[in-house]
Design an enzyme around this catalytic site. Sequence first.
Site, PDB file in Angstrom:
ATOM      1  N   HIS A 310      22.535  -8.682 -17.411  1.00  0.00           N
ATOM      2  CA  HIS A 310      21.356  -8.857 -16.549  1.00  0.00           C
ATOM      3  C   HIS A 310      20.521  -7.583 -16.629  1.00  0.00           C
ATOM      4  CE1 HIS A 310      18.921  -9.766 -13.021  1.00  0.00           C
ATOM      5  NE2 HIS A 310      19.324 -11.008 -13.189  1.00  0.00           N
ATOM      6  N   ASP A 368      24.056 -17.649 -14.069  1.00  0.00           N
ATOM      7  CA  ASP A 368      24.126 -18.820 -14.960  1.00  0.00           C
ATOM      8  C   ASP A 368      25.515 -19.094 -15.495  1.00  0.00           C
ATOM      9  OD1 ASP A 368      21.075 -17.533 -15.817  1.00  0.00           O
ATOM     10  OD2 ASP A 368      21.306 -19.584 -15.069  1.00  0.00           O
TER      11      ASP A 368
HETATM   12  C1  SDX Z   1      18.464 -14.938 -15.416  1.00  0.00           C
HETATM   13  O1  SDX Z   1      15.520 -11.206 -14.136  1.00  0.00           O
HETATM   14  C2  SDX Z   1      16.167 -12.002 -13.381  1.00  0.00           C
HETATM   15  O2  SDX Z   1      16.319 -11.761 -12.182  1.00  0.00           O
HETATM   16  C3  SDX Z   1      16.666 -13.250 -14.053  1.00  0.00           C
HETATM   17  C4  SDX Z   1      17.533 -14.180 -13.216  1.00  0.00           C
HETATM   18  C5  SDX Z   1      16.764 -14.787 -12.069  1.00  0.00           C
HETATM   19  O3  SDX Z   1      17.402 -15.194 -11.097  1.00  0.00           O
HETATM   20  O4  SDX Z   1      15.530 -14.938 -12.208  1.00  0.00           O
HETATM   21  O5  SDX Z   1      18.656 -13.466 -12.692  1.00  0.00           O
HETATM   22  C6  SDX Z   1      18.047 -15.351 -14.047  1.00  0.00           C
HETATM   23  O6  SDX Z   1      17.661 -14.989 -16.316  1.00  0.00           O
HETATM   24  C7  SDX Z   1      19.857 -14.392 -15.631  1.00  0.00           C
HETATM   25  C8  SDX Z   1      20.099 -13.903 -17.095  1.00  0.00           C
HETATM   26  C9  SDX Z   1      20.427 -15.175 -17.924  1.00  0.00           C
HETATM   27  N1  SDX Z   1      20.472 -14.789 -19.391  1.00  0.00           N
HETATM   28  C10 SDX Z   1      21.622 -14.827 -20.042  1.00  0.00           C
HETATM   29  O7  SDX Z   1      22.727 -15.009 -19.538  1.00  0.00           O
HETATM   30  C11 SDX Z   1      21.445 -14.622 -21.549  1.00  0.00           C
HETATM   31  C12 SDX Z   1      22.449 -13.565 -22.040  1.00  0.00           C
HETATM   32  N2  SDX Z   1      22.067 -12.244 -21.491  1.00  0.00           N
HETATM   33  C13 SDX Z   1      21.261 -11.369 -22.334  1.00  0.00           C
HETATM   34  O8  SDX Z   1      20.294 -12.064 -23.095  1.00  0.00           O
HETATM   35  C14 SDX Z   1      20.747 -10.162 -21.567  1.00  0.00           C
HETATM   36  O9  SDX Z   1      21.799  -9.661 -20.871  1.00  0.00           O
HETATM   37  C15 SDX Z   1      19.557 -10.317 -20.616  1.00  0.00           C
HETATM   38  C16 SDX Z   1      18.385 -10.933 -21.284  1.00  0.00           C
HETATM   39  C17 SDX Z   1      19.953 -11.125 -19.438  1.00  0.00           C
HETATM   40  C18 SDX Z   1      19.198  -8.906 -20.140  1.00  0.00           C
HETATM   41  O10 SDX Z   1      18.712  -8.253 -21.220  1.00  0.00           O
HETATM   42  P1  SDX Z   1      18.276  -6.715 -21.108  1.00  0.00           P
HETATM   43  O11 SDX Z   1      18.403  -6.136 -19.772  1.00  0.00           O
HETATM   44  O12 SDX Z   1      16.962  -6.605 -21.779  1.00  0.00           O
HETATM   45  O13 SDX Z   1      19.417  -5.992 -21.844  1.00  0.00           O
HETATM   46  P2  SDX Z   1      19.455  -5.784 -23.367  1.00  0.00           P
HETATM   47  O14 SDX Z   1      19.149  -7.096 -24.024  1.00  0.00           O
HETATM   48  O15 SDX Z   1      18.596  -4.618 -23.699  1.00  0.00           O
HETATM   49  O16 SDX Z   1      20.990  -5.448 -23.595  1.00  0.00           O
HETATM   50  C19 SDX Z   1      21.483  -4.136 -23.348  1.00  0.00           C
HETATM   51  C20 SDX Z   1      22.674  -4.021 -24.288  1.00  0.00           C
HETATM   52  C21 SDX Z   1      22.336  -4.399 -25.715  1.00  0.00           C
HETATM   53  O17 SDX Z   1      23.189  -3.681 -26.550  1.00  0.00           O
HETATM   54  P3  SDX Z   1      22.570  -2.379 -27.317  1.00  0.00           P
HETATM   55  O18 SDX Z   1      21.339  -2.864 -28.075  1.00  0.00           O
HETATM   56  O19 SDX Z   1      22.219  -1.387 -26.219  1.00  0.00           O
HETATM   57  O20 SDX Z   1      23.692  -1.921 -28.217  1.00  0.00           O
HETATM   58  O21 SDX Z   1      23.694  -4.959 -23.853  1.00  0.00           O
HETATM   59  C22 SDX Z   1      23.905  -5.904 -24.884  1.00  0.00           C
HETATM   60  C23 SDX Z   1      22.724  -5.848 -25.831  1.00  0.00           C
HETATM   61  O22 SDX Z   1      23.121  -6.185 -27.148  1.00  0.00           O
HETATM   62  N3  SDX Z   1      23.971  -7.222 -24.220  1.00  0.00           N
HETATM   63  C24 SDX Z   1      24.836  -8.166 -24.520  1.00  0.00           C
HETATM   64  C25 SDX Z   1      24.553  -9.213 -23.633  1.00  0.00           C
HETATM   65  N4  SDX Z   1      23.530  -8.875 -22.852  1.00  0.00           N
HETATM   66  C26 SDX Z   1      23.166  -7.641 -23.225  1.00  0.00           C
HETATM   67  N5  SDX Z   1      25.815  -8.233 -25.452  1.00  0.00           N
HETATM   68  C27 SDX Z   1      26.528  -9.385 -25.488  1.00  0.00           C
HETATM   69  N6  SDX Z   1      26.331 -10.444 -24.654  1.00  0.00           N
HETATM   70  C28 SDX Z   1      25.350 -10.377 -23.729  1.00  0.00           C
HETATM   71  N7  SDX Z   1      25.168 -11.409 -22.921  1.00  0.00           N
END
Ligand code: SDX
Length: 433
Positions: A310, A368
């Site tokens: 998140h 989720d």
């Molecule tokens: C919702 O914003 C809100 O409030 C949203 C929400 C709401 O109520 O409105 O809470 C609802 O959207 C919840 C999130 C649902 N999405 C998912 O479950 C999809 C999987 N999650 C990722 O796509 C990600 O965690 C996000 C999009 C949710 C957050 O992305 P960020 O904060 O931009 O973090 P990032 O993508 O920059 O990741 C940081 C690091 C990265 O590694 P590095 O590049 O630093 O090496 O963490 C890793 C990412 O690769 N990472 C994950 C991961 N999520 C982040 N690695 C593996 N699995 C994951 N799920």
Amino acid sequence: MADTQGPRTATLTIDGESYELPLLTPTAGPDVIDIRKLYGQAGVFTYDPGFTSTAACDSTITFIDGGQGELLHRGYPIDQLAEKSHFLEVCYILLYGELPSAAELEDFEHRVTMHTMIHEQMNNLFRGFRRDAHPMAVMVGVVGAMSAFYHDSTDINDPWQREVASIRLIAKMPTIAAWAYKYTIGQPFVYPRNDLDYASNFLHMCFSVPAEEYQVNPILARAMDRIFTLHADHEQNASTSTVRLASSSGANPFACIAAGIACLWGPAHGGANQACLEMLREIGTPNRIPEYIERAKDRDDPFRLMGFGHRVYKNFDPRAKVMKQSADEVLELLGIEHNPTLQVAKQLEAAALADPYFAEKKLFPNVDFYSGIILEAMGFPTSMFTPIFALSRTVGWVSQWKEQLADPQLKIGRPRQLYLGEVMRDYVDIEDR
Ligand code: SDX
């Protein structure tokens, strides 16, 4: 504290020139550097793609502490609301800021109930879609088309019309979502009933058929209501920010909410519940979990654990905790507590939380992760998971929309950029190239 030492400021120094920027103090959360005059004073922009360090507005509706895993709606913790309140009362709190009296709540619920039907001619809109259309495509289209049916609540400068549009959107979203579902499975639309509560009405419109009586299971209705509550609002997330930006141009409320639905559809946002369940099904059995954990850790592999991570929560998403409890209750009620998908989910969660990668990156289950398991157990296809999220989040979008319109400082949102393209150059005629 600001009042003892005068206004607090942050000093920015560029090429030896210093600029004092006001430091704004919140009631909770981090201080905010006010950069509204920065470009005028220093001729520079700030750069923050994804807005990881940017406050786009001020608000009094929802507060999130990502480090503590805390979520407050008008100051009330989400776990207390999920336990003690119900969705329409949470709608009242989000819209009006305070707990309602019994009379205020009764009046509000009556007003919502009296707006659950949609204009009969809107029936035709559903029939313009293919039967295999994703229900989110239908919702974006039908909600946007409300602008063409409810002209008496599109004037954003009229407080009464803003109020009517708010009630209409909250009231009609379950009908639109249920009819989008019915259309895709070829069953007749079921009209809302005024004798049912909000969640029971939605289940009835989704699962009843004219050929027989349908009794709503009160425990499933309670679980449905709790899912609505847990998704109601969440500060300045992507879809809420989309609604605010659309509204800043003066667009009508139905167009703004349709824009929010479109943004929510993405798998990184509201589409994650569908993507998460599809991932759990793809994993299939607990013995395949290590393979997927390794893929999620592999920076060269685009695979991510859906339902994990998140932008704000760097601790457990408090909604996931409540959702996990509901998942156990619903599946036990349905006698499917040994649901293989739930077993994979629980073992995947345990494996991920025990893995240093996820601990180091502070990746925890989010809202989720468990919601899809409950919705599937209740009989919804995965394609209905995000429409249900949209139905719930409508009150959050509407509350934030109303708050922004009441802000005397409101101006159209218009970000700038870091330009890295070609500088000025002359056109060359084709014969000279
Ligand atoms: C919702 O914003 C809100 O409030 C949203 C929400 C709401 O109520 O409105 O809470 C609802 O959207 C919840 C999130 C649902 N999405 C998912 O479950 C999809 C999987 N999650 C990722 O796509 C990600 O965690 C996000 C999009 C949710 C957050 O992305 P960020 O904060 O931009 O973090 P990032 O993508 O920059 O990741 C940081 C690091 C990265 O590694 P590095 O590049 O630093 O090496 O963490 C890793 C990412 O690769 N990472 C994950 C991961 N999520 C982040 N690695 C593996 N699995 C994951 N799920």
